[in-house]
Structure formats: C-alpha cells, structure tokens
Design a protein around this motif. Structure first.
Motif, PDB file in Angstrom:
ATOM      1  N   ASP A  64       0.822  -1.114  -0.057  1.00 39.95           N
ATOM      2  CA  ASP A  64      -0.028  -0.017  -0.034  1.00 39.95           C
ATOM      3  C   ASP A  64       0.868   1.037  -0.133  1.00 39.95           C
ATOM      4  N   ASP A  79      -0.620  -3.197  -4.009  1.00 45.16           N
ATOM      5  CA  ASP A  79      -0.551  -1.833  -4.221  1.00 45.16           C
ATOM      6  C   ASP A  79       0.577  -0.881  -3.851  1.00 45.16           C
ATOM      7  N   ASN A  90      -5.435  -4.344  -5.432  1.00 50.09           N
ATOM      8  CA  ASN A  90      -6.145  -3.962  -6.350  1.00 50.09           C
ATOM      9  C   ASN A  90      -6.031  -2.709  -7.240  1.00 50.09           C
ATOM     10  N   HIS A 101      -3.053  -9.974  -0.149  1.00 49.90           N
ATOM     11  CA  HIS A 101      -3.259  -8.303  -0.060  1.00 49.90           C
ATOM     12  C   HIS A 101      -4.336  -7.962   1.129  1.00 49.90           C
ATOM     13  N   ASP A 141     -11.620   0.320  -5.128  1.00 52.10           N
ATOM     14  CA  ASP A 141     -11.195  -0.053  -3.755  1.00 52.10           C
ATOM     15  C   ASP A 141     -12.502  -0.565  -3.253  1.00 52.10           C
ATOM     16  N   HIS A 191      -3.862  -3.456   2.476  1.00 50.19           N
ATOM     17  CA  HIS A 191      -5.314  -3.113   1.852  1.00 50.19           C
ATOM     18  C   HIS A 191      -6.033  -2.021   2.784  1.00 50.19           C
TER      19      HIS A 191
HETATM   20 MN    MN Z   1      -5.785  -2.257  -1.683  1.00 55.23          MN
END
Ligand code: MN
Length: 269
Positions: free
Chosen positions: A30, A61, A99, A134, A187, A215
């Motif tokens: 992230d 991410d 994502n 994730h 998201d 995430h």
């Molecule tokens: Mn994410």
C-alpha cells in the motif's frame, strides 16, 4: 467482522519455503507510488537499497495504478523499475498484486527481478507458517467491490483493456479512480475489513496460524479467532498534509516486529 453465510472459495494453494539461511523478511504494501509522491518513493527506494533483510515481500498496491507492463518505459515507472532492479541484485524481491496494480504481469516481474506471488501465498519460514494476502479478496461484506473485482481480474476484461492504446488506458484508469471515490468500486469501502470467519477458514485449511495482509490501511495486530492472528500492514504516505506514515513489518526466527523504514532521511531531503 465475520458475517453469517459469507464465504470466500478456498483459493489455489501456493507455498513458498524461505531458505533456511535467511534471517529476516520485510513485508510492505500500500505504498500507492506515483510521480506525485516523491518523498514516499525516496523512502521506499532507500529502504529497498539498505535493509538488512534477505528478502522484501511487497503485498500489493505498490503502485497507485499500473495500466500494463508496456508502461514500464515511462519516466516514473522506469524509475521504479530501476530501484527494483538494483534491490533485486542484493536480495530476493517478491510481489503480490493489489487492487491498484493487479495488471503487473510476467514481463514487469521479469524486467524488475521480482518473484510473483499468487494471492494468497503460504510462507514457511523457520517453522513459522504465515499466510500472505493483499486483503481485498477477503473484504466479503462489500459485494459491489467483489463483483467489480471478479470482472477486472477476468481474462476477457484484461485482454480488452490491454489492447487499448496506453494513453486511453491511462485516461480510463483515472476515470475509474475518480468514480471510485464516489462509489467505492476500484477500492473496497473505506471502512471495509476482511471477513474474519473466511480468513480463519483459509488459515485452518492451510495449516497456518497467522495472516499478513494490507489493503485496509489500518496497521495493527488482532486475534481473528482462538489461535489465529492477523498482522495488518501500514500504508505509506510521506507527501501528504496529514501525519506522515510508513512502516515495515519484519519477520525473523523470533517472530514479527514493526519498524520505521530506513529511508526516512532520504524522504526528508
Ligand atoms: Mn488495496
């Protein structure tokens, strides 16, 4: 956050055994790297360069957006590839898609020297059996997002998207991000959390007691159920107006610890 009746199909089982001579593995996720976050990039690149860990596992991410491996020659993407190639010459790098960067493909993995990890992956390191994910696949309460996720993770959608010119893909990705701020599609919802019962189901099936995921941007460790624990990774943002944040989760023989990345000085320059 478990919900009666919620379930996530048990995914294919992929296992990675850490070499016994390794002493430490860093986990990050992230970072949402983009040209707009130069301090975050600098801290990340400095940590990759100088961490004493034998491996850095990136659990999704890493990039704010990845519109296809043919974008790796663009200025910002190229600087990321250079940092990864340099780090990969010193230690093992592993990458699991999130994502935002689920379109990182085999070409990018090869070019940057990263080992690709399916989501989830079971890591076996010095007797610790740790499930890595994730996290978005386990946010089952958000049914809109799960439907969107199934669509964009499908081969048909990806083939059609990647067939478009880069500039068109960039515009589409920007539009999806803009819409997702209102409708929370790209998201999962900002308040979404993983489904504890489904997570325990995965852990139980894989013979693991600990889950590491990102995430949700809410770093911390909790009990998922009796005998099961999860460690949530921090997002990174050293460029925003809010409190700067960046954190590395490190696994050694002795267990997990949370550390500041080594690159904070680089970020301050
Ligand atoms: Mn994410």
């Amino acid at each position: 956050m478990s919900r009666a009746g919620a379930s996530a199909a048990l995914p294919a089982f992929f296992e990675f055994a850490a070499p016994t001579e390794w002493r430490a593995i860093d986990f990050i996720s992230d970072l949402h790297l983009s040209a707009a976050l130069p301090r975050t990039f600098a801290a990340w690149a400095a940590h990759l360069r100088s961490t004493p860990a034998d491996a850095v596992f990136i659990l999704g991410d890493l990039f704010e957006v990845w519109i296809g491996d043919d974008s790796s020659g663009q200025a910002f993407e190229h600087s990321c590839v250079e940092a990864l190639v340099d780090a990969a010459s010193r230690r093992q790098l592993a990458f699991m898609a999130g994502n935002r960067d689920f379109l990182v493909g085999s070409e990018m993995l090869r070019e940057s020297g990263m080992m690709g990890l399916p989501d989830p992956t079971l890591l076996d390191a010095w007797g610790h059996r740790v499930l890595l994910s994730h996290g978005d696949a386990l946010c089952l309460d958000d049914t809109d997002y799960q439907a969107f996720r199934r669509e964009v993770r499908g081969a048909d959608w990806q083939r059609a998207f990647l067939a478009r010119p880069l500039a068109e893909r960039a515009a589409m990705a920007a539009e999806m991000r803009r819409r997702s701020r209102g409708r929370q599609r790209l998201d999962s919802r900002v308040d979404a959390d993983i489904d504890f019962a489904a997570a325990v189901g995965w852990l139980h099936a894989m013979g693991a007691a600990e889950l590491v995921h990102g995430h949700t941007h809410r770093p911390g460790s909790d009990e998922l159920g009796p005998g099961y624990e999860r460690h949530v990774l921090s997002d990174w943002d050293l460029d925003g107006a809010h409190a700067p944040r960046a954190e590395v989760l490190r696994l050694t023989r002795d267990g997990f610890e949370r550390l500041q990345p080594l690159g904070l000085d680089a970020a301050a320059r």
